[in-house]
Design a protein around this motif. Structure first.
Motif: not given
Length: 656
Positions: A352, A355, A358-359, A391
């Motif tokens: 999590r 992710s 990354t975002k 992820a």
């Protein structure tokens, strides 16, 4: 008689003390009423260069429209002082084209400045310059007084050129005194003089005999003129023998000065995010050891705008950013911030957290630079409580280089609780050991400091960073019509091979597919069929010559549906079409469809190919995307030029 004298002395002393207290109180009351002038941000035009402004640090307001290319900018992140201040602010992302306030800080000159395209501004390269500057958000530094009026290096500032003048007031002369023996009556006279505040009349502007530009004043120091009118009496230091009547004593000046600015290590220009383990199981002691490693990395990296930048995200049940890339621009401030981090607790949801980074983390708003590789260092106590493979794959495909540090992994009897076995190898950019550290004990974590710093700074080996050679899905559309012939078809395949060799091929880097067409179309191999360069090159060799007519428009439509439809969202889509003749069908609508879908199309024509048709197929501008060669044997000459154009176009676009 003696009693009378003593009584008089006592009265004199009492009067002296009363008058002294009254005078001091009066001075304090008067000084309380003085208000410092309100700071106003000076406004400059888009064409003002930083080198024209003498002030070492200042805040200015830029107008709208400074994105115009006529306002030249030199450098990236650190700019030559020959650059437009406002143009550099737009290029760096601190301002947009609507203008606004920006903090400018002068730094040392560099031996070279690299140009780049960012935020609609193309900066230029420059070999060297005597002075540089950086632009930051207009947050005043605590304790620093910023000038309301800028000092320019030219004889006349823009304000003066516009007809404005600054009146120069002179301090009234103070006669020097000669030291003499002091009697009791003289002491009383001085005491009375001190007790009665002397208010100096302020000269009227008409009384000034000269006009001139205000003399440069150091940032962080009060104006001499303001000091003159902020006191109601002269101090003893001003009346001492030999005192300069036009000079403010040192004790009246603020000693706040600008601290030297570190530009950072230019040999390690990376954007780094540390993902630290804040789970409950780690405990306070091990969490503190983790922070010590971070502080050591911050010190060793030499943080600065021209070098590495570092942010920290802590994960537990959910991730949270403590500070991003632009929050702390030097190692000292970063270390101080790391020391203040407190443990959040919770599980160890690493997937999590990856992710989330990354975002959200590597964005322009958070200080991400298009010219610096993105690096994530993940620290894990034991093992994650969620899966990391998917992820991590998305992170790698976004150009993020993932390093893993695992401490005290699962014992044999604990492996049954591991959610995802071999999670580190599934997460890192390469499984050759370069991206992974396994530490047997928390007390040995400090040993990873030097090798970690060395590896994250080895930008040549950061294989997951996006470049023009490792971030595309390339589809070759090959004319297999009868007019080509078997021999020339093999020459075309060799041309395709030579182009492919220039790229970095893998499932997360550049991928290659191929379509052959005549009247009909055939998918020779798709993007996901081969994931290594040797396999791709062998597949190209095995393509057989088909023979038939020439329906180029239908081939483009086929490639969009059967090849590029399976391209990954984060990949640049490149179509390289090779044909030797005019198409039997219309190419305009298929070419337009390709352009609208974001497919960058290169059209290479040989022999009887129609030049105007090539220009229709090619992405705009056609001169950079269409090529014509008289003979098949000369195709090889265009390989360097095509690669150069692909990379030039890639480097001119903002990354992420």
């Amino acid at each position: 008689m003696r009693t009378v004298v003593l009584t008089m002395k006592a009265s004199v002393i009492e009067m002296f003390l009363v008058l002294l207290v009254t005078g001091v109180h009066s001075n304090k009351e008067t000084s309380k009423k003085i208000k410092r002038p309100k700071f106003t941000v000076p406004q400059i035009n888009c064409d003002v260069k930083a080198g024209k402004i003498i002030n070492p640090e200042f805040i200015v307001k830029c107008p709208a429209g400074c994105q115009d290319p006529k306002f030249h900018v030199y450098g990236t992140d650190v700019y030559a002082s020959y650059s437009s201040v406002c143009g550099a602010a737009v290029h760096s992302g601190v301002l947009d084209n609507s203008g606004g306030k920006v903090l400018v800080r002068k730094v040392a000159g560099l031996s070279g400045y690299k140009g780049s395209y960012s935020n609609g501004v193309q900066s230029l390269s420059l070999p060297r310059w005597r002075e540089s500057f950086i632009v930051l958000e207009s947050k005043p530094k605590k304790g620093v007084t910023y000038p309301s009026a800028l000092t320019y290096s030219s004889s006349k500032s823009p304000a003066a050129q516009a007809g404005e003048t600054t009146k120069a007031y002179q301090r009234p002369p103070i006669p020097a005194t000669t030291a003499q023996p002091v009697t009791l009556m003289q002491l009383l006279a001085v005491t009375v003089a001190v007790a009665t505040p002397t208010i100096l009349p302020r000269p009227s502007p008409s009384a000034a005999s000269t006009t001139s530009i205000r003399r440069p004043e150091p940032v962080g120091h009060r104006s001499q003129e303001m000091d003159l009118w902020s006191t109601t009496t002269y101090t003893s230091s001003q009346n001492r023998p030999g005192a300069d009547p036009g000079r403010v004593p040192k004790e009246e000046l603020s000693t706040q000065s600008l601290e030297p600015v570190s530009l950072g290590d230019p040999n390690c220009k990376i954007d780094l995010s540390f993902l630290i383990d804040g789970s409950t199981s780690i405990g306070k002691r091990r969490f503190r050891i983790q922070k010590q490693l971070l502080a050591g990395v911050a010190q060793a990296l030499d943080i600065g705008p021209a070098g590495p930048l570092m942010g920290v995200v802590q994960y537990g049940d959910n991730p949270a950013t403590h500070f991003n890339l632009k929050t702390h621009m030097n190692s000292r401030d970063l270390k101080t911030a790391i020391e203040k981090i407190t443990q959040r607790g919770g599980l160890s949801n690493v997937g999590r957290a990856i992710s989330f980074v990354t975002k959200n983390f590597f964005s322009k708003a958070n200080g991400n630079r298009s010219s610096a590789p993105n690096v994530v260092v993940v620290m894990v106590d034991g093992w994650p409580t969620d899966k990391v493979e998917e992820a991590s794959r998305l992170a790698r495909e976004s150009g993020i280089n993932i390093f893993f540090i695992t401490i005290e992994g699962a014992a044999e009897n604990e492996k049954q609780y591991v959610v995802e076995p071999n999670f580190a190898n599934k997460a890192v950019c390469r499984t050759n050991g370069f991206y992974s550290f396994h530490v047997q004990s928390w007390f040995g974590l400090h040993k990873t400091l030097q090798p970690l710093v060395k590896r994250v700074c080895d930008t040549d080996r950061l294989a997951c960073s996006k470049t023009c050679l490792n971030s595309a899905d390339i589809g070759f559309i090959i004319d297999g019509s009868s007019s080509v012939g078997t021999g020339n078809f093999r020459t075309v395949l060799q041309f395709v091979t030579n182009l492919t060799k220039e790229f970095e091929i893998s499932d997360t880097d550049t991928r290659v597919g191929a379509v052959q067409y005549t009247y009909e179309q055939r998918l020779e191999f798709g993007f996901d069929q081969y994931s290594s360069k040797p396999d791709i090159l062998n597949a190209i060799k095995r393509v057989g010559y088909w023979s038939g007519g020439t329906s180029t428009g239908a081939a483009i439509n086929f490639a969009l549906e059967q090849l590029f439809k399976k391209s990954k969202p984060n990949k640049r889509k490149l179509m390289i079409l090779i044909t030797d003749g005019r198409s039997y069908d219309d190419v305009r609508i298929p070419a337009m469809a390709a352009h609208l879908k974001g497919v960058i199309t290169y059209a290479i024509g040989v022999a009887w190919a129609a030049q105007e048709e090539l220009e229709v197929i090619a992405t705009h501008p056609a001169r950079d995307h269409s090529f014509f060669v008289d003979e098949f044997d000369n195709l090889y000459q265009y390989v360097p030029r095509i690669i150069q154009n692909i990379c030039t176009e890639f480097n001119s676009q903002p990354r992420n």
